[in-house]
Design a protein around this motif. Structure first.
Motif, PDB file in Angstrom:
ATOM      1  N   VAL A   1     -18.276 -15.408 -28.533  1.00 48.98           N
ATOM      2  CA  VAL A   1     -17.575 -15.199 -29.798  1.00 48.98           C
ATOM      3  C   VAL A   1     -17.272 -13.718 -30.002  1.00 48.98           C
ATOM      4  N   LYS A   2     -18.263 -12.867 -29.752  1.00 43.99           N
ATOM      5  CA  LYS A   2     -18.029 -11.429 -29.896  1.00 43.99           C
ATOM      6  C   LYS A   2     -16.985 -10.943 -28.892  1.00 43.99           C
ATOM      7  N   GLY A   3     -16.997 -11.497 -27.707  1.00 44.01           N
ATOM      8  CA  GLY A   3     -15.974 -11.128 -26.731  1.00 44.01           C
ATOM      9  C   GLY A   3     -14.579 -11.520 -27.205  1.00 44.01           C
ATOM     10  N   ALA A   4     -14.481 -12.676 -27.869  1.00 35.82           N
ATOM     11  CA  ALA A   4     -13.187 -13.112 -28.395  1.00 35.82           C
ATOM     12  C   ALA A   4     -12.707 -12.192 -29.511  1.00 35.82           C
ATOM     13  N   VAL A  57      -1.378 -16.883 -47.646  1.00 35.05           N
ATOM     14  CA  VAL A  57      -1.989 -16.044 -46.619  1.00 35.05           C
ATOM     15  C   VAL A  57      -1.908 -16.754 -45.264  1.00 35.05           C
ATOM     16  N   ALA A  58      -1.315 -16.104 -44.284  1.00 35.59           N
ATOM     17  CA  ALA A  58      -1.272 -16.653 -42.930  1.00 35.59           C
ATOM     18  C   ALA A  58      -2.670 -16.597 -42.334  1.00 35.59           C
ATOM     19  N   SER A  59      -3.091 -17.663 -41.692  1.00 41.39           N
ATOM     20  CA  SER A  59      -4.469 -17.726 -41.207  1.00 41.39           C
ATOM     21  C   SER A  59      -4.559 -18.439 -39.869  1.00 41.39           C
ATOM     22  N   VAL A  60      -5.627 -18.102 -39.157  1.00 41.93           N
ATOM     23  CA  VAL A  60      -5.979 -18.751 -37.893  1.00 41.93           C
ATOM     24  C   VAL A  60      -7.493 -18.974 -37.920  1.00 41.93           C
ATOM     25  N   VAL A  61      -7.945 -20.138 -37.518  1.00 37.21           N
ATOM     26  CA  VAL A  61      -9.371 -20.411 -37.402  1.00 37.21           C
ATOM     27  C   VAL A  61      -9.736 -20.430 -35.927  1.00 37.21           C
ATOM     28  N   LEU A  62     -10.659 -19.553 -35.546  1.00 40.11           N
ATOM     29  CA  LEU A  62     -11.170 -19.542 -34.181  1.00 40.11           C
ATOM     30  C   LEU A  62     -12.369 -20.480 -34.133  1.00 40.11           C
ATOM     31  N   ASP A  63     -12.176 -21.637 -33.551  1.00 43.11           N
ATOM     32  CA  ASP A  63     -13.164 -22.707 -33.542  1.00 43.11           C
ATOM     33  C   ASP A  63     -14.253 -22.402 -32.517  1.00 43.11           C
ATOM     34  N   LEU A  67     -15.227 -29.641 -37.892  1.00 43.48           N
ATOM     35  CA  LEU A  67     -15.163 -29.006 -39.209  1.00 43.48           C
ATOM     36  C   LEU A  67     -14.230 -27.788 -39.212  1.00 43.48           C
ATOM     37  N   ALA A  68     -14.148 -27.081 -38.089  1.00 46.07           N
ATOM     38  CA  ALA A  68     -13.252 -25.920 -38.030  1.00 46.07           C
ATOM     39  C   ALA A  68     -11.789 -26.358 -38.157  1.00 46.07           C
ATOM     40  N   HIS A  69     -11.448 -27.501 -37.587  1.00 47.25           N
ATOM     41  CA  HIS A  69     -10.080 -27.999 -37.700  1.00 47.25           C
ATOM     42  C   HIS A  69      -9.784 -28.441 -39.130  1.00 47.25           C
ATOM     43  N   THR A  70     -10.794 -29.009 -39.801  1.00 49.47           N
ATOM     44  CA  THR A  70     -10.619 -29.367 -41.212  1.00 49.47           C
ATOM     45  C   THR A  70     -10.376 -28.118 -42.052  1.00 49.47           C
ATOM     46  N   GLY A 123      -3.269 -23.226 -41.571  1.00 50.77           N
ATOM     47  CA  GLY A 123      -3.020 -22.550 -40.303  1.00 50.77           C
ATOM     48  C   GLY A 123      -3.588 -23.342 -39.139  1.00 50.77           C
ATOM     49  N   PRO A 124      -3.402 -22.854 -37.926  1.00 49.36           N
ATOM     50  CA  PRO A 124      -3.910 -23.561 -36.747  1.00 49.36           C
ATOM     51  C   PRO A 124      -5.384 -23.271 -36.493  1.00 49.36           C
ATOM     52  N   ALA A 125      -6.014 -24.158 -35.754  1.00 52.71           N
ATOM     53  CA  ALA A 125      -7.352 -23.934 -35.220  1.00 52.71           C
ATOM     54  C   ALA A 125      -7.229 -23.765 -33.711  1.00 52.71           C
ATOM     55  N   VAL A 126      -7.903 -22.757 -33.172  1.00 49.80           N
ATOM     56  CA  VAL A 126      -7.801 -22.422 -31.755  1.00 49.80           C
ATOM     57  C   VAL A 126      -9.212 -22.305 -31.192  1.00 49.80           C
ATOM     58  N   THR A 127      -9.470 -22.953 -30.082  1.00 46.14           N
ATOM     59  CA  THR A 127     -10.778 -22.843 -29.451  1.00 46.14           C
ATOM     60  C   THR A 127     -10.866 -21.535 -28.664  1.00 46.14           C
ATOM     61  N   LEU A 128     -12.085 -21.198 -28.247  1.00 49.18           N
ATOM     62  CA  LEU A 128     -12.272 -19.979 -27.473  1.00 49.18           C
ATOM     63  C   LEU A 128     -11.473 -20.030 -26.175  1.00 49.18           C
ATOM     64  N   ASP A 129     -11.409 -21.193 -25.549  1.00 44.95           N
ATOM     65  CA  ASP A 129     -10.649 -21.319 -24.302  1.00 44.95           C
ATOM     66  C   ASP A 129      -9.151 -21.161 -24.543  1.00 44.95           C
ATOM     67  N   GLU A 130      -8.665 -21.686 -25.666  1.00 49.95           N
ATOM     68  CA  GLU A 130      -7.231 -21.615 -25.964  1.00 49.95           C
ATOM     69  C   GLU A 130      -6.796 -20.224 -26.402  1.00 49.95           C
ATOM     70  N   LEU A 131      -7.755 -19.372 -26.757  1.00 54.14           N
ATOM     71  CA  LEU A 131      -7.419 -18.030 -27.203  1.00 54.14           C
ATOM     72  C   LEU A 131      -6.874 -17.168 -26.070  1.00 54.14           C
ATOM     73  N   ARG A 132      -7.317 -17.416 -24.867  1.00 45.89           N
ATOM     74  CA  ARG A 132      -6.890 -16.615 -23.721  1.00 45.89           C
ATOM     75  C   ARG A 132      -5.416 -16.846 -23.435  1.00 45.89           C
ATOM     76  N   ALA A 133      -4.678 -15.757 -23.223  1.00 45.23           N
ATOM     77  CA  ALA A 133      -3.249 -15.872 -22.941  1.00 45.23           C
ATOM     78  C   ALA A 133      -3.009 -16.671 -21.667  1.00 45.23           C
ATOM     79  N   GLU A 134      -3.847 -16.422 -20.642  1.00 45.93           N
ATOM     80  CA  GLU A 134      -3.665 -17.147 -19.385  1.00 45.93           C
ATOM     81  C   GLU A 134      -4.034 -18.611 -19.535  1.00 45.93           C
TER      82      GLU A 134
END
Length: 311
Positions: free
Chosen positions: A144-147, A255-261, A271-274, A281-292
């Motif tokens: 999480v801290k790395g993200a 307010v534009a928002s993003v939830v990092l699940d 619950l993060a998606h709720t 706004g969207p919910a994004v997992t740690l894996d989906e956060l990476r551009a690659e």
């Protein structure tokens, strides 16, 4: 599985085994020592919807002094960038009525048009980070801290201002008032311990207050709220309902928002998606956060589409 410091069950034996050494802290709960962040990486780009008018930067679409000309309009205030073609087109139909007697056009004040240029603006990226006991597993908190560190670096490259709110125990703290210093944000993140209950509503309400003040200070700088959490809320019988109401306040302000699940384990509550739906706004997992990782998802989708299979 054992219990986490906020009284909730661990997601699995891996997290229970990976829980860091904890120490008592005021209030009788327990606090885990800070965990080092994982290596940062290039993240996907999040933008504020619509067109802003903030300071020139590299994130969201905006009308700026730089960029390319997209249209013309009547001047708003003193004329700064003349749109010559549009001005001549506005004046041309009235030349006979104005008694034109030569090659030069007769211009009136109402003929003048100015350029509207489209570029990108910098934003205020406000992080709301869950530092409660449900996030305390060492491997997960490091990720999480790395993200968050990766998003901080992205904000620096896009010339954004950043701020950081953390919530745990009984309340929320403004760990980093809005600033342009990413170095300070990174230092605060590295020092962040975890422990206690999950006052999600307090974190969101603190964000609402910070953004209200910043809107008065800099009305043209649009915010992007990044909530880093697994979506859990503890500390009261209606903790989740309170968090939903707080999210509704932010959504009502546009307010534009993003939830990092950050939820992990075999059993997922979603619950993060709720929360993301409540924020609008969207919910994004740690894996989906990476551009690659996003590029790989697109490639997988294309390769599995009916058209590709037919080809």
């Amino acid at each position: 599985p054992g219990d986490l410091p906020d009284g909730s069950a661990a997601s699995g034996p891996e997290e229970a085994a990976a829980a860091p050494q904890q120490r008592p802290w005021p209030g009788g709960s327990r606090e885990a020592a800070p965990v080092a962040s994982a290596d940062p990486y290039r993240t996907r780009l999040f933008k504020v919807p619509g067109t802003g008018r903030g300071a020139q930067g590299r994130r969201s679409p905006a009308e700026t002094d730089g960029g390319h000309t997209v249209r013309a309009r009547r001047p708003r205030g003193p004329l700064s960038r003349l749109h010559l073609t549009a001005t001549l087109q506005a004046a041309a139909p009235y030349q006979v009525a104005r008694g034109r007697a030569g090659r030069a056009l007769v211009l009136a004040k109402d003929d003048f048009r100015e350029q509207v240029r489209r570029g990108r603006e910098s934003n205020l990226v406000l992080f709301v980070v869950d530092a409660s006991g449900s996030m305390a597993a060492r491997q997960r908190m490091g990720a999480v801290k790395g993200a968050v560190m990766s998003l901080l670096m992205d904000a620096y490259q896009r010339r954004d201002k950043i701020g950081m709110i953390t919530f745990r125990g009984t309340g929320a703290e403004l760990a980093l008032p809005p600033t342009s210093s990413v170095e300070v944000g990174a230092a605060r993140l590295e020092q962040l311990p975890t422990g206690g209950r999950t006052p999600l509503a307090a974190g969101l309400l603190r964000a609402h207050e910070v953004l209200r003040i910043e809107r008065l200070r800099d009305p043209d700088r649009r915010p992007l709220l990044v909530v880093v959490t697994d979506g859990r809320a503890t500390g009261g019988r209606d903790a989740l309902a309170q968090a939903g109401r707080a999210a509704g306040l932010l959504a009502a302000q546009g307010v534009a928002s993003v939830v990092l699940d950050c939820e992990s384990g075999h059993v997922r509550l979603g619950l993060a998606h709720t929360l993301a739906a409540q924020l609008g706004g969207p919910a994004v997992t740690l894996d989906e956060l990476r551009a690659e990782g996003v590029a790989a998802l697109v490639r997988d989708h294309r390769s599995s589409s009916p058209q590709r299979k037919a080809a």
